[in-house]
Design a protein around this motif. Sequence first.
Motif, short mmCIF file in Angstrom:
data_model
loop_
_atom_site.label_atom_id
_atom_site.label_comp_id
_atom_site.label_asym_id
_atom_site.label_seq_id
_atom_site.Cartn_x
_atom_site.Cartn_y
_atom_site.Cartn_z
N ILE A 97 20.42 39.50 -12.80
CA ILE A 97 19.57 39.11 -13.92
C ILE A 97 20.24 39.56 -15.21
CG2 ILE A 97 17.33 39.44 -15.03
CD1 ILE A 97 16.22 39.95 -12.16
N VAL A 98 20.34 38.65 -16.17
CA VAL A 98 20.99 38.93 -17.44
C VAL A 98 20.20 38.28 -18.57
CG1 VAL A 98 23.34 39.23 -16.55
CG2 VAL A 98 22.52 36.94 -17.07
N ARG A 105 7.58 32.73 -15.12
CA ARG A 105 8.38 32.58 -13.90
C ARG A 105 9.82 32.22 -14.28
NH1 ARG A 105 6.18 32.39 -9.29
NH2 ARG A 105 7.17 31.62 -7.43
N ILE A 106 10.76 32.86 -13.63
CA ILE A 106 12.18 32.57 -13.80
C ILE A 106 12.70 32.07 -12.45
CG2 ILE A 106 14.47 33.51 -14.28
CD1 ILE A 106 13.06 35.66 -15.97
N VAL A 107 13.33 30.91 -12.44
CA VAL A 107 13.87 30.35 -11.21
C VAL A 107 15.35 30.72 -11.12
CG1 VAL A 107 14.33 28.22 -9.94
CG2 VAL A 107 12.19 28.48 -11.22
N THR A 108 15.76 31.20 -9.97
CA THR A 108 17.16 31.58 -9.79
C THR A 108 18.05 30.35 -9.82
OG1 THR A 108 17.01 31.46 -7.38
CG2 THR A 108 16.59 33.61 -8.40
N THR A 115 5.26 42.03 -20.99
CA THR A 115 4.74 41.23 -19.89
C THR A 115 5.89 40.98 -18.92
OG1 THR A 115 3.18 40.13 -21.37
CG2 THR A 115 3.60 39.07 -19.24
N PRO A 116 5.79 41.45 -17.68
CA PRO A 116 6.88 41.25 -16.71
C PRO A 116 7.12 39.76 -16.40
CG PRO A 116 5.35 42.92 -15.93
CD PRO A 116 4.70 42.25 -17.12
N THR A 141 15.01 35.72 -23.36
CA THR A 141 14.47 35.36 -22.06
C THR A 141 15.56 35.52 -20.99
OG1 THR A 141 12.97 33.77 -23.08
CG2 THR A 141 13.38 33.52 -20.71
N PRO A 142 15.27 36.28 -19.94
CA PRO A 142 16.29 36.51 -18.91
C PRO A 142 16.63 35.25 -18.11
CG PRO A 142 14.53 38.14 -18.80
CD PRO A 142 14.07 37.07 -19.72
#
Length: 161
Positions: free
Chosen positions: A92-93, A3-6, A154-155, A103-104
Amino acid sequence: MTRIVTEPLTADAFAPFGDVLALKSAPDKLINQGLCGRHHDLATLDFADGHAGISLFDAQARTLPYTLDMVERHPMGSQTFIPMTPAPFLVIVAQDQNGNPDTPRAFLTAPGQAINLHRNTWHGVLTPLTPPGLFAVVDRIGDGDNLEEFWFETPFIVDRT
């Protein structure tokens, strides 16, 4: 899936990836009989060759949570995205890690913000969060392959929390 948190888009946080285009606290100068503030030279365009072109992109809106399975980069030129509506969009970068994206990170723009991605910066596709997804895009026009894609094994899931 990871999980990526904005996070909010700020010039300092985004500096390794590009420029944030937004109004300064005061314009650099007034033009047009004093009725227009010019906020001058907010980004640096960087092209290996070719020329700067202005295109219009009409992107389909996405929703959060968003599944990130691919990023891309443009080795021959920077790329600027200027929304033509005040709606926020997702950016996203990722840093480069030996030719692959690290890791984005995910940023949410505020109304009135645009971005300029540095040349060769890994980034997600154009991701408006509300329609219409109309953007002016300034990027390199010219010969050669200026697109490299990377598909994650893995998305990632991108969300606000």
